[in-house]
Design an enzyme around this catalytic site. Structure first.
Site, PDB file in Angstrom:
ATOM      1  N   GLY A 152      55.795  33.667  56.364  1.00 40.70           N
ATOM      2  CA  GLY A 152      55.688  34.408  57.621  1.00 40.70           C
ATOM      3  C   GLY A 152      55.468  35.878  57.345  1.00 40.70           C
ATOM      4  O   GLY A 152      54.982  36.251  56.274  1.00 40.70           O
ATOM      5  N   ASN A 186      50.027  30.153  61.847  1.00 41.13           N
ATOM      6  CA  ASN A 186      48.576  30.263  61.615  1.00 41.13           C
ATOM      7  C   ASN A 186      47.950  28.977  61.085  1.00 41.13           C
ATOM      8  O   ASN A 186      46.847  28.617  61.470  1.00 41.13           O
ATOM      9  CB  ASN A 186      48.258  31.453  60.708  1.00 41.13           C
ATOM     10  CG  ASN A 186      48.958  31.388  59.368  1.00 41.13           C
ATOM     11  OD1 ASN A 186      50.030  30.789  59.242  1.00 41.13           O
ATOM     12  ND2 ASN A 186      48.369  31.984  58.374  1.00 41.13           N
ATOM     13  N   GLU A 226      56.782  33.603  51.049  1.00 43.20           N
ATOM     14  CA  GLU A 226      55.327  33.827  51.057  1.00 43.20           C
ATOM     15  C   GLU A 226      55.039  34.693  52.270  1.00 43.20           C
ATOM     16  O   GLU A 226      55.150  34.230  53.409  1.00 43.20           O
ATOM     17  CB  GLU A 226      54.583  32.494  51.184  1.00 43.20           C
ATOM     18  CG  GLU A 226      54.873  31.506  50.078  1.00 43.20           C
ATOM     19  CD  GLU A 226      54.444  31.993  48.709  1.00 43.20           C
ATOM     20  OE1 GLU A 226      53.548  32.847  48.630  1.00 43.20           O
ATOM     21  OE2 GLU A 226      55.041  31.531  47.720  1.00 43.20           O
ATOM     22  N   CYS A 262      46.661  34.352  55.702  1.00 44.68           N
ATOM     23  CA  CYS A 262      47.192  35.423  54.846  1.00 44.68           C
ATOM     24  C   CYS A 262      46.255  35.720  53.680  1.00 44.68           C
ATOM     25  O   CYS A 262      46.354  36.762  53.042  1.00 44.68           O
ATOM     26  CB  CYS A 262      48.584  35.057  54.353  1.00 44.68           C
ATOM     27  SG  CYS A 262      48.649  33.437  53.590  1.00 44.68           S
ATOM     28  N   GLU A 293      54.747  28.777  45.008  1.00 46.30           N
ATOM     29  CA  GLU A 293      54.714  27.400  45.466  1.00 46.30           C
ATOM     30  C   GLU A 293      53.570  26.714  44.742  1.00 46.30           C
ATOM     31  O   GLU A 293      52.852  27.329  43.967  1.00 46.30           O
ATOM     32  CB  GLU A 293      54.506  27.366  46.986  1.00 46.30           C
ATOM     33  CG  GLU A 293      55.608  28.091  47.740  1.00 46.30           C
ATOM     34  CD  GLU A 293      55.474  27.997  49.254  1.00 46.30           C
ATOM     35  OE1 GLU A 293      54.398  28.298  49.779  1.00 46.30           O
ATOM     36  OE2 GLU A 293      56.470  27.607  49.901  1.00 46.30           O
TER      37      GLU A 293
HETATM   38  O1  TXE Z   1      55.873  35.930  62.165  1.00 47.28           O
HETATM   39  P1  TXE Z   1      57.375  35.628  61.832  1.00 47.28           P
HETATM   40  P2  TXE Z   1      55.264  36.518  63.519  1.00 47.28           P
HETATM   41  C1  TXE Z   1      52.263  38.155  59.667  1.00 47.28           C
HETATM   42  C2  TXE Z   1      51.142  38.638  60.561  1.00 47.28           C
HETATM   43  C3  TXE Z   1      51.764  38.605  61.893  1.00 47.28           C
HETATM   44  C4  TXE Z   1      53.165  39.059  61.575  1.00 47.28           C
HETATM   45  C5  TXE Z   1      54.202  38.672  62.564  1.00 47.28           C
HETATM   46  O2  TXE Z   1      50.805  39.953  60.223  1.00 47.28           O
HETATM   47  O3  TXE Z   1      51.135  39.450  62.807  1.00 47.28           O
HETATM   48  O4  TXE Z   1      53.449  38.426  60.358  1.00 47.28           O
HETATM   49  O5  TXE Z   1      54.053  37.318  62.936  1.00 47.28           O
HETATM   50  C6  TXE Z   1      60.578  32.466  61.893  1.00 47.28           C
HETATM   51  N1  TXE Z   1      65.308  34.041  60.593  1.00 47.28           N
HETATM   52  N2  TXE Z   1      52.191  36.739  59.374  1.00 47.28           N
HETATM   53  O6  TXE Z   1      56.183  37.472  64.167  1.00 47.28           O
HETATM   54  O7  TXE Z   1      58.271  36.141  62.896  1.00 47.28           O
HETATM   55  C7  TXE Z   1      59.672  32.254  63.066  1.00 47.28           C
HETATM   56  O8  TXE Z   1      60.341  31.572  64.097  1.00 47.28           O
HETATM   57  C8  TXE Z   1      64.650  32.921  60.270  1.00 47.28           C
HETATM   58  C9  TXE Z   1      51.713  36.386  58.073  1.00 47.28           C
HETATM   59  O9  TXE Z   1      54.790  35.388  64.324  1.00 47.28           O
HETATM   60  O10 TXE Z   1      57.592  36.062  60.444  1.00 47.28           O
HETATM   61  C10 TXE Z   1      58.553  31.447  62.435  1.00 47.28           C
HETATM   62  O11 TXE Z   1      58.936  30.093  62.293  1.00 47.28           O
HETATM   63  N3  TXE Z   1      63.403  32.647  60.668  1.00 47.28           N
HETATM   64  C11 TXE Z   1      51.970  34.985  57.769  1.00 47.28           C
HETATM   65  C12 TXE Z   1      58.440  32.095  61.048  1.00 47.28           C
HETATM   66  O12 TXE Z   1      59.681  32.763  60.841  1.00 47.28           O
HETATM   67  C13 TXE Z   1      62.775  33.548  61.443  1.00 47.28           C
HETATM   68  C14 TXE Z   1      51.884  33.990  58.829  1.00 47.28           C
HETATM   69  C15 TXE Z   1      57.321  33.119  60.913  1.00 47.28           C
HETATM   70  O13 TXE Z   1      57.398  34.041  61.964  1.00 47.28           O
HETATM   71  C16 TXE Z   1      63.402  34.752  61.810  1.00 47.28           C
HETATM   72  C17 TXE Z   1      52.423  34.475  60.081  1.00 47.28           C
HETATM   73  C18 TXE Z   1      64.732  34.979  61.350  1.00 47.28           C
HETATM   74  N4  TXE Z   1      65.412  36.076  61.660  1.00 47.28           N
HETATM   75  C19 TXE Z   1      52.522  35.819  60.300  1.00 47.28           C
HETATM   76  N5  TXE Z   1      62.549  35.463  62.569  1.00 47.28           N
HETATM   77  C20 TXE Z   1      51.479  34.463  56.458  1.00 47.28           C
HETATM   78  N6  TXE Z   1      52.025  34.962  55.357  1.00 47.28           N
HETATM   79  O14 TXE Z   1      50.649  33.578  56.408  1.00 47.28           O
HETATM   80  C21 TXE Z   1      61.415  34.737  62.680  1.00 47.28           C
HETATM   81  N7  TXE Z   1      61.552  33.563  62.009  1.00 47.28           N
END
Ligand code: TXE
Length: 479
Positions: A226, A150, A248, A282, A460
């Site tokens: 994430g 994002n 986070e 977020c 952080e």
């Molecule tokens: O995030 P992912 P996604 C929320 C938001 C969104 C939902 C899913 O609601 O719709 O999460 O988004 C890495 N081991 N937020 O699926 O998968 C991945 O490659 C290690 C809130 O896109 O959590 C990426 O680099 N790493 C949020 C990162 O994790 C892994 C911002 C985030 O992706 C992994 C984004 C694993 N097993 C989404 N699986 C915020 N807090 O700002 C995935 N990744």
């Protein structure tokens, strides 16, 4: 454009030669390939980081600081190029990337480059025991940083800058959905004189590349931003290895509006806190609670303002709302709009996909305001992470506090009021890591940043980040 991994200061293809398509959200087209790195690439990145650690951890603070500040300056010099790349990769308006994402990424390096020179440790004199204790704050070694799509470069650098400043070497993975600016950063690091291997950037899917970083037995700390489900998974994988974790995660933040607030300021900011970056922050205030006495007026004014927001191509200077980040994400957000209607939510404006002329395959959605009958409905409880907010009236402070806290998340909260006592009462009782009063997303990088409950663990920002990326060691000397 083909992206490569950045390992030991060099750009290279993934060992397995496996690639992932990179999409441009503004038109739905594939415009490049990125590595789908395997455990072998991660191992190579780790080895390179490990070799660089001894020297980097012993590099003087002045020199580390100088390199980080140089990276920041080079980023500022290339603001235009980075902003356009970020926008193309993510779908956000170029104007937003230019004023928020890239400048804040540059400030991350500058801030932590300066902060490390001010970071000090404690000493404790054991009076009556002839002993002196002092605390060493030593770098951990090789750490892993995993960031989302994002705010791609902004959140990527928010992790790697303090990690590097504290003397660690890093294996980092940006989101596979938005890898471009992290890729471009490699060149800047070389130009700034960051020694080879200190920062290594591997690209790929979360389930393969990300998982390999988290599973690596010698990567001793993981900083992750994430989704909450991913965070829980990472915690399960990392816990048996006793890794240090900073998570986070998601948010479902309340925006609480009292009748005594500065109305115009509140209205302007609420439009922003609802829809900035297509609502994909977020910290967005996605649940709006309005005191009943001004509810009807607010509803009319807010909807009128939201209808004026222009959904457009990210490169157009008058675009307020760009494209959502991906097709699956667009589908997820649309699903929630459908769910809202099934749960008797009333769509006051928006709700439809936008077909932009010449960009019909882009992921555009109208900013959407939904009046909900109860705070317990799914759209009020689950993170949507798109241009969708819910609206509800409240009558008393107690009632709104209860509703605000009745979600699994606890990242941030916004409060609009000019009543000092109420501010004090509510800000202490809101379950959130950050409370903004009469403002939103005003960031001072020295403050602790993070959430409670399902929004994560750890903080952080400022010295909190430097504490996370160092291991405290107590030395006790008897004299
Ligand atoms: O995030 P992912 P996604 C929320 C938001 C969104 C939902 C899913 O609601 O719709 O999460 O988004 C890495 N081991 N937020 O699926 O998968 C991945 O490659 C290690 C809130 O896109 O959590 C990426 O680099 N790493 C949020 C990162 O994790 C892994 C911002 C985030 O992706 C992994 C984004 C694993 N097993 C989404 N699986 C915020 N807090 O700002 C995935 N990744």
């Amino acid at each position: 454009m083909t992206i490569q991994n950045y390992i030991n200061g060099n750009f290279q293809n993934p060992i397995s030669n496996a690639w992932i398509d990179n999409y441009n959200p503004s038109n739905g087209e594939i415009y490049g390939q990125i590595p789908n790195s395997s455990t072998k690439d991660v191992e190579q990145a780790y080895q390179s980081a490990k070799s660089a650690f001894k020297s980097w951890s012993q590099t003087s603070l002045e020199e580390r600081s100088r390199v980080l500040i140089r990276i920041s300056e080079l980023l500022e010099d290339q603001l235009d190029r980075f902003a356009k790349a970020e926008s193309k990769d993510n779908g956000k308006p170029v104007a937003l990337a230019k004023t928020v994402d890239i400048p804040r990424a540059a400030s991350n390096f500058r801030f932590f480059g300066n902060a490390i020179t001010q970071f000090a440790s404690e000493s404790h004199e054991s009076v009556g025991h002839n002993a002196m204790n002092y605390t060493l704050r030593q770098p951990i070694g090789v750490v892993g940083c995993i960031s989302p799509w994002n705010l791609p470069l902004y959140l990527f650098t928010w992790k790697i800058a303090p990690a590097l400043a504290a003397g660690n070497c890093v294996v980092a993975k940006p989101s596979e959905i938005t890898p471009m600016t992290a890729y471009l950063l490699g060149d800047i690091c070389n130009e700034a004189g960051l020694p080879k291997g200190v920062l290594n950037i591997v690209h790929g899917l979360g389930s393969t590349t990300g998982q390999a970083i988290v599973e690596h037995p010698d990567i001793k700390a993981i900083s992750f931003t994430g989704g909450t489900a991913t965070g829980a998974h990472i915690a399960r994988v990392a816990a048996p290895m006793f890794k240090k974790l900073s998570l986070e995660l998601g948010g479902k933040n309340p925006n609480i509006i009292f009748a005594d607030c500065d109305y115009d300021d509140m209205l302007n900011t609420t439009v922003r806190s609802s829809f900035a970056n297509q609502g994909q922050i977020c910290l967005c205030g996605s649940r709006i609670f309005v005191e009943a006495t001004i509810y009807d007026k607010f509803k009319i004014d807010f909807v009128e303002r939201v209808k004026r927001l222009k959904v457009g191509h990210p490169s157009d200077s008058d675009t307020d709302i760009g494209a959502l980040v991906s097709q699956p994400h667009l589908e997820k957000v649309k699903d929630y709009i459908r769910i809202a209607q099934e749960e008797d939510g009333k769509v006051l404006c928006g709700g439809q996909e936008v077909n932009l002329k010449n960009f019909e395959n882009g992921y555009y959605l109208e900013p959407t305001v939904i009046e909900v009958p109860t705070d317990e409905c799914r759209v009020n409880q689950e993170e949507i992470f798109g241009p969708v907010v819910t609206l509800m009236p409240f009558h008393t402070e107690e009632e709104v506090l209860q509703m605000a806290n009745k979600v699994k998340y606890g990242l941030s909260a916004t409060l609009w009021t000019n009543d000092l006592k109420r501010t004090m009462r509510m800000s202490s009782q809101l379950q959130a890591g950050i409370v903004w009063v009469n403002t939103w997303m005003m960031r001072d990088l020295r403050t602790p940043f993070g959430g409670v409950k399902a929004s994560g663990v750890g903080r952080e920002g400022g010295f909190e980040a430097l504490r996370f990326f160092t291991e405290p060691k107590n030395v006790c000397i008897k004299y």
